[in-house]
Design an enzyme around this catalytic site. Structure first.
Site, short mmCIF file in Angstrom:
data_model
loop_
_atom_site.label_atom_id
_atom_site.label_comp_id
_atom_site.label_asym_id
_atom_site.label_seq_id
_atom_site.Cartn_x
_atom_site.Cartn_y
_atom_site.Cartn_z
CE1 TYR A 56 53.17 47.37 1.25
CE2 TYR A 56 54.04 45.60 2.61
CZ TYR A 56 54.02 46.94 2.23
OH TYR A 56 54.85 47.83 2.85
CD GLU A 58 53.40 49.67 -2.67
OE1 GLU A 58 53.72 49.54 -3.86
OE2 GLU A 58 54.20 49.94 -1.76
CG ASP A 202 42.46 69.29 9.63
OD1 ASP A 202 41.75 68.32 10.01
OD2 ASP A 202 43.66 69.40 9.93
CB THR A 228 41.75 61.97 12.59
OG1 THR A 228 40.80 62.74 13.31
CG2 THR A 228 43.08 62.72 12.53
CE LYS A 231 42.51 64.01 16.24
NZ LYS A 231 43.18 65.23 15.75
NE ARG A 237 46.14 57.05 17.12
CZ ARG A 237 45.68 57.86 18.07
NH1 ARG A 237 44.95 57.40 19.05
NH2 ARG A 237 45.94 59.14 18.03
C1 LIG Z 1 44.41 65.47 15.28
C2 LIG Z 1 44.54 66.44 14.15
C3 LIG Z 1 45.38 66.21 13.06
C4 LIG Z 1 46.42 65.13 13.01
O1 LIG Z 1 46.08 63.89 13.24
P1 LIG Z 1 47.16 62.77 13.63
O2 LIG Z 1 46.37 61.55 13.38
O3 LIG Z 1 47.51 63.01 15.06
O4 LIG Z 1 48.32 62.93 12.71
C5 LIG Z 1 45.35 67.10 12.00
N1 LIG Z 1 44.55 68.17 12.03
C6 LIG Z 1 43.75 68.45 13.07
C7 LIG Z 1 42.89 69.66 13.04
C8 LIG Z 1 43.73 67.60 14.17
O5 LIG Z 1 42.97 67.91 15.21
#
Ligand SMILES: *Cc1c(COP(=O)(O)O)cnc(C)c1O
Length: 419
Positions: A56, A58, A202, A228, A231, A237
C-alpha cells in the site's frame, strides 16, 4: 503454453489455470483486431506479476501515508520521469486505475457538478466518459456533444467552435474510441482558448502512435492529456494523466485523495517498463508499421467494396460501415470471430440501427503489428474478412478460414505464449 509458465497456479487452482491457458491459446490462434487491444511484452507481464501487488502506498513519492516505500517510491518516480521524457510533458500522474477514472479526475479537477463539459458524442466516436448520458459524466455534469460531418466522416470543427461559443464549456475533450483520423489538436486548442476552457486530449487509443512519432502530439496545445497505457502504448491495463505545470497539482489532488486510494504498484512498475520499451527506435518503427498496416488494410477492404467511415484511416483504426451490405455489425462480428478474426461491432456516425445492433465494425492493427504482420498480409486479411462476412450462415467455411488463420499465425510468435 502460457509464458512465463504457471505451474504453481496450475497445482493450486487447476480450474482457473485451465481458463488462463485457454485464453493464451485463443490470443495466439486468432487475428486480434480489437482496436483497443494489444499484446504486452514478457517483461511487462512479469512486472505485473510481482510482489509489488502486496504494498500500500497512498500519496505520492516522498509524501506517503504508509511506511516502507523504499522501493515503491523510486519505482513510481521512474514511471513518472519516463512518461514526462517520452511525451515531453511537464508533469505526469501514473496512478489512475484505468482510462475512465483518469477522465473522471479531469472532471473533479476542473468542474463542479452541473457545470458544462463538451465532448464527442459516443455514437460519433467519442468515449462514454466524455459526457454520454448513461455515464456519471453525463448524469452529474451538463454535457454538450459534437460529432462528425455526414459528408466527410471527420470532426466538424465549425460545429465544435459554434457549440463552444454558445455553451461556454469549462472543459473540452478531444479524442475518442472510434476516430480513424488525425486529431487536430491546434484547432481544438484555439477554440478552448477562445472560450477559456481547459482542453483535455484523451489519447487513450493513440498514445503509442504519439510516443512513436506516428501521430502529432497534443503537447503544447492541450492543458491535460489522459491516456490508458494498454492500447497502442502496449503496457499493462492502467492509465496516466499528463499536464502542464499549471494544472499538475489540481490533477494530483483529484486522483488522490479525490477519487482513489492506494495506487496499484505492480501496474505502476509495468507502466515504467512499457514506457522504457516505448522510448526505443524499435517502438517508433512499430508505431509507424501499425499505421502502414492500417492504411494497407483500409485500401484492401475498399478494393473489396467495403465502405469505410471517412474513406480510410490516418492511424491504427478502421471503421467499416456495413449499411450498404446485407449483414449488420453484430452478426458480421460473430461470424468473423468464428472465422478466427476478433473485432467488435460498433455504431457508425448517423447509424440507422440501434447501439446494441449497429451497422459498423471497428478494427485496429496494433495487436497484429506486434505479432509481426506487415502490409503484405493485409490483402489476404481483407479477403478473409470479405469471405467471412459473406459466409455468416456457412459455419464450415468460417471454420476453414479459422484453420487457415491459425496456420498463418504459427509463424508469428506471441509474447506470453509458446505453442
Ligand atoms: C479506452 C478508452 C477509455 C477508457 O479506458 P478504460 O481503461 O476502459 O476505462 C477512455 N477514453 C478513450 C478515448 C478510450 O478509448
Amino acid at each position: 503454453m502460457h509464458q512465463p509458465t504457471i505451474p504453481t497456479l496450475t497445482a493450486a487452482d487447476p480450474e482457473l489455470a485451465a481458463l488462463v491457458e485457454g485464453e493464451a491459446k485463443r490470443q495466439h490462434d486468432k487475428i486480434r483486431l480489437i482496436a483497443s487491444e494489444n499484446y504486452v511484452s514478457r517483461a511487462v507481464l512479469e512486472a505485473t506479476g510481482t510482489v509489488l501487488t502486496n504494498k500500500y502506498s497512498e500519496g505520492y513519492p516522498g509524501r506517503r501515508y504508509y511506511e516502507g516505500q523504499q522501493f515503491v517510491d523510486p519505482i513510481e518516480t521512474l514511471a513518472i520521469e519516463r512518461a514526462k521524457a517520452l511525451f515531453g510533458a511537464d508533469h505526469a500522474n501514473v496512478q489512475p486505475y484505468s482510462g475512465s477514472p483518469a477522465n473522471l479526475a479531469a472532471y473533479l479537477a476542473f468542474l463542479r457538478p452541473g457545470e458544462t463539459v463538451m465532448g464527442m458524442s459516443l455514437p460519433m466516436g467519442g468515449h462514454l466518459t466524455h459526457g454520454w448520458p448513461v455515464s456519471a459524466t453525463g448524469k452529474w455534469f451538463s454535457a454538450v456533444r459534437y460529432g462528425v460531418r455526414a459528408d466527410t466522416g471527420r470532426v466538424d470543427l465549425d460545429e465544435v467552435r459554434d457549440l463552444a461559443r454558445k455553451e461556454r464549456p469549462k472543459v473540452i475533450f478531444c479524442g475518442g474510441t472510434a476516430v480513424p483520423r488525425t486529431i487536430d489538436f491546434p484547432a481544438f486548442a484555439e477554440i478552448a482558448r477562445e472560450v477559456d476552457a481547459v482542453l483535455v486530449a484523451d489519447i487513450a487509443h493513440i498514445a503509442g502512435l504519439i510516443a512513436g512519432g506516428a501521430h502529432p502530439s497534443p503537447v503544447g496545445h492541450a492543458d491535460v492529456m489522459t491516456t490508458t497505457t494498454h492500447k497502442t502504448l502496449r503496457g499493462p491495463r492502467g492509465a496516466m494523466i499528463m499536464t502542464t505545470a499549471e494544472h499538475a497539482s489540481a490533477i494530483d489532488k483529484a486522483v488522490f485523495p479525490g477519487l482513489q486510494g492506494g495506487p496499484h504498484n505492480h501496474t505502476t512498475a509495468a507502466i515504467a517498463v512499457a514506457l522504457k520499451e516505448a522510448s526505443t527506435e524499435a517502438f517508433a518503427a512499430y508505431a509507424h508499421q501499425i499505421v502502414a498496416n492500417a492504411k494497407a488494410l483500409a485500401e484492401a477492404l475498399t478494393a473489396r467494396g467495403f465502405d469505410l467511415v471517412s474513406g480510410g484511416t490516418d492511424n491504427h483504426l478502421i471503421l467499416i460501415d456495413l449499411t450498404g451490405k446485407k449483414v449488420a455489425g453484430k452478426p458480421a462480428a460473430q461470424a468473423l470471430d468464428r472465422a478466427g478474426i476478433e473485432l467488435n461491432y460498433n455504431t457508425v456516425p448517423f447509424d440507422p440501427r440501434k447501439p446494441f445492433d449497429p451497422s459498423g465494425l471497428r478494427l485496429g492493427t496494433a495487436a497484429i503489428t506486434t505479432r509481426g504482420l506487415t502490409e503484405t498480409h493485409m490483402p489476404q486479411l481483407a479477403a478473409w474478412i470479405d469471405e467471412a462476412v459473406a459466409a455468416a450462415d456457412a459455419p464450415e467455411r468460417l471454420d476453414r478460414i479459422a484453420a487457415d488463420i491459425a496456420a498463418l499465425l504459427d509463424g508469428f510468435p506471441m509474447p506470453g505464449y509458446t505453442a
